[in-house]
Design an enzyme around this catalytic site. Structure first.
Site, PDB file in Angstrom:
ATOM      1  N   SER A 197      30.981  14.782  -1.235  1.00  0.00           N
ATOM      2  CA  SER A 197      31.688  14.263  -2.406  1.00  0.00           C
ATOM      3  C   SER A 197      30.790  13.531  -3.398  1.00  0.00           C
ATOM      4  O   SER A 197      31.211  13.242  -4.522  1.00  0.00           O
ATOM      5  CB  SER A 197      32.807  13.318  -1.959  1.00  0.00           C
ATOM      6  OG  SER A 197      33.804  14.048  -1.256  1.00  0.00           O
TER       7      SER A 197
ATOM      8  N   GLU B  25     -36.775  -6.977   1.753  1.00  0.00           N
ATOM      9  CA  GLU B  25     -36.935  -5.521   1.785  1.00  0.00           C
ATOM     10  C   GLU B  25     -38.069  -4.993   0.912  1.00  0.00           C
ATOM     11  O   GLU B  25     -38.761  -4.057   1.297  1.00  0.00           O
ATOM     12  CB  GLU B  25     -35.625  -4.843   1.351  1.00  0.00           C
ATOM     13  CG  GLU B  25     -34.452  -5.046   2.300  1.00  0.00           C
ATOM     14  CD  GLU B  25     -34.621  -4.334   3.629  1.00  0.00           C
ATOM     15  OE1 GLU B  25     -35.506  -3.463   3.733  1.00  0.00           O
ATOM     16  OE2 GLU B  25     -33.877  -4.670   4.573  1.00  0.00           O
TER      17      GLU B  25
END
Length: 692
Positions: A379, A109
């Site tokens: 309950s 690059e």
């Protein structure tokens, strides 16, 4: 005359031929003047250039939003989910990137990266000539810095304007960042196809390893992909990918980054690319959504930052426990039915959320029923009634007659007639332990009216119950909605000897740089004394014993466990705990549809199967006996201390010290230590020995 004519051309010289004279002596001055002008112009340009460079140096680079995948981990560091939002990216420092990746990138690059000022004059000139010859738009000549500037701040339009801006930004970056910082950012930005950005995510995708562990051949292949992901990705065309890899290797050798021998060896290396699979469904999806809600609403983290900020979110979830919870839910809830369920589990000692299942099928419905506040606990609310009673003079031997009863309240102006499940009554006096085990409604209503409903509400608030509770007799039967989340947090305090630890799901959050954005500091508060909490726990163990409402799952659980069932017309509950784990399970229909008898029993096996499987590797542990508790052997018929004359039905019972019976069932005291009062009974001795 003749002489005059002969001499005329000499006297009339051509106009362009000036005879030497004084004017010819001015050329040095003109030369000096031209040099001065040129030098001045050069100085002005240098000054202007310097000023421009100083200006660029002083200006902040444009704000850019770097999207990075956030990750959620469980309590053991296992990955729960990645939040990529379409972009898979994981930023790493350059020190965590293979040197081969760096060398390959520079070779292919930007070979002059460490020497140019952000742009390469030779490359620009070369590209300009090509562009002029072909009369095309701007092509090539992009350094790594220019490519990074384009990716961060600009679009990819091929125009001179974009190219100039790109170069200016590149110079500005070079003045404000080091070369390594620029290269690091570049390697974390480039696109590899398949929604993957940056070398770390690409390394994980293609080879299943970290970028720092890539070989030379693997590095060369990956570096070759960004030139054209659709053309050079091995998932699309392996032959092209291999050819491109070899080009990269040969370029590296030619430019001196590696030897030719290394390049030839890497060309021959066999590369195995991981299969490309679609992202798996999230583990613990309801919990993941809950984590996001916590982070956004309570911790102030934006949704974008949460999903795309590269955060590492460390949670309390245990994926092993989570898997077990999901399996138990799927096992017990019929797939073809619309019935739903929810499970949430905490470590009562730390408040850590260990598992969370918000429904039967997240894909079909994302509503998290763990936080649903429209469900009556039935309950399962009664423990708060009985704890309040124990704190106000009641004991496990307090009795109430279990039979159809009309209760008067509000100074006799109103009445309330509770019913037991299936209208089953003992038609005899029963004590508190029996009432808890059998879930007797008559006992519960009688108790709440004696201690006062408001005291029960005040107690429930301390334990974290926030719903709209009314001081009415029906409160004892759990007629006011609560969420499974509230119930498990409240029961956790009972398991933790009266200390409520704030439920915690996120341990810490780190940003992409490893800085801690949030660190959990769970609050703990004593909401009840340890002694009454233990006495209640001791009685709630009988729920899983013979005759208890949870006895049908007793064989599944092979350890001490306390809990309470709850059943209404539309809801089935099981909330319980061991010393290490508290869990709430709810089963019912989303639209409040009534449950049948079989469905009313589904919560208990989910609870039992989950609890035992999660704790399978942990030895059974008794609930620790705190100070202020005396355990004696009693005769339930007489409510007195047991001796050899009344062994039938005799049982061990825990009392707040000083409230235990003092008399024996007959006139003689017990012999030895088998039955007796005193500071400790044989049962208490055994428990203390076990805990030691």
């Amino acid at each position: 005359m003749a002489d005059d004519q002969q001499n005329e051309p000499e006297n009339n010289a051509a106009p362009d031929k000036k005879p030497p004279g004084p004017a010819d002596k001015n050329w040095p001055r003109r030369l000096k003047r031209g040099f001065t002008f040129s030098f001045t112009t050069f100085l002005v340009l240098c000054v202007l250039g310097g000023v421009f460079l100083l200006y660029l140096r002083s200006q902040a680079l444009p704000v850019t939003k770097v999207l990075q995948t956030s990750q959620i981990f469980d309590v053991n560091g296992a990955l729960i989910d990645t939040l990529d939002s379409g972009q898979n990216r994981k930023i790493v420092p350059i020190s965590d990137i293979s040197v081969y990746v760096v060398k390959a990138t520079l070779a292919i690059e930007d070979q002059n990266f460490y020497s140019h000022p952000g742009f390469d004059v030779k490359s620009i000139a070369r590209a300009a000539i090509v562009n002029l010859k072909s009369m095309s738009k701007v092509q090539g000549a992009g350094t790594i810095t220019q490519q990074l500037a384009r990716n961060l701040y600009l679009n990819h339009d091929r125009t001179w304007t974009r190219k100039i801006k790109e170069t200016v930004y590149a110079v500005q970056m070079e003045m404000q960042l080091t070369k390594d910082q620029i290269l690091e950012s570049y390697l974390n930005q480039i696109y590899y196809g398949h929604s993957t950005y940056g070398i770390e995510a690409a390394s994980q995708l293609f080879f299943g390893k970290h970028a720092k562990d890539l070989s030379l051949a693997q590095s060369a292949m990956l570096v070759g992909v960004p030139k054209g992901p659709k053309f050079y990705s091995p998932y699309y065309n392996m032959e092209n990918a291999m050819d491109r890899k070899n080009v990269v290797l040969q370029t590296m050798a030619k430019e001196g980054f590696i030897t030719q021998q290394e390049a030839d060896a890497a060309k021959q290396e066999k590369l195995t690319v991981q299969p490309l699979v679609e992202k798996k469904p999230s583990q613990a999806p309801y919990f993941r959504d809950y984590i996001k809600t916590l982070a956004v609403q309570k911790l102030g983290i934006t949704e974008d930052q949460f999903e795309q900020g590269g955060l590492n979110i460390y949670t309390t979830l245990d994926l092993k426990a989570q898997k077990i919870a999901e399996e138990q839910m799927a096992k017990q809830l019929p797939k073809e039915s619309e019935i739903q369920g929810a499970l949430i589990s905490l470590d009562p000692r730390t408040g850590y959320v260990k598992a969370m299942v918000g429904g039967k099928d997240y894909g079909a419905n994302q509503f998290n029923r763990v936080f649903a506040t429209t469900r009556q606990p039935g309950s399962s609310f009664k423990p708060f009634v009985y704890l309040t009673a124990l704190q106000n003079g009641f004991t496990p031997l307090s009795t109430v007659r279990s039979e159809p009863t009309v209760f008067k309240y509000d100074e006799g102006r109103q009445s309330y007639t509770p019913r037991n499940y299936n209208d089953q009554y003992e038609n005899a006096d029963i004590d508190m332990r029996r009432a808890i085990a059998k879930s007797d409604n008559i006992f519960a209503v009688d108790t709440i009216l004696k201690v006062g409903p408001q005291k029960v509400i005040d107690n429930a608030r301390k334990f974290g119950i926030t719903g709209d509770l009314k001081p009415l007799p029906s409160l004892a039967l759990g007629t006011y909605p609560v969420s499974p989340y509230e119930m498990v947090a409240a029961f956790s305090a009972l398991a933790n000897q009266g200390v409520r630890v704030e439920p915690t799901a996120i341990i810490k959050i780190e940003d992409m740089a490893g800085s801690v954005l949030y660190q959990a500091a769970p609050k703990s508060e004593r909401v009840a004394d340890a002694a009454p909490a233990y006495v209640l726990t001791h009685m709630m163990e009988s729920v899983f014993e013979e005759g208890g409402t949870g006895s049908r799952v007793a064989a599944t659980i092979k350890r001490p466990v306390a809990g309470k069932t709850g059943t209404t017309d539309t809801d089935a509950w099981m909330v319980g705990y061991t010393p290490e784990l508290a869990t709430a399970v709810w089963v019912g229909y989303d639209k409040g549809r009534a449950i049948n008898t079989a469905e009313s029993h589904l919560a208990s096996p989910i609870f039992a199967g989950y609890t035992e499987a999660v704790l399978e590797a942990i030895p059974p542990k008794l609930f620790p006996v705190p100070e202020g508790v005396t355990t004696v052997y009693i005769d339930p018929k007489s409510g007195k201390l047991a001796n050899e004359d009344c062994t039938t039905g005799a049982r061990n019972e825990a009392f707040l010290s000083g409230t235990e019976p003092k008399e024996y069932c007959t006139n003689r005291a017990a012999k030895g230590k088998g039955f007796g009062s005193g500071a400790r009974s044989w049962w208490e001795d055994m428990k203390r020995w076990w805990n030691e």
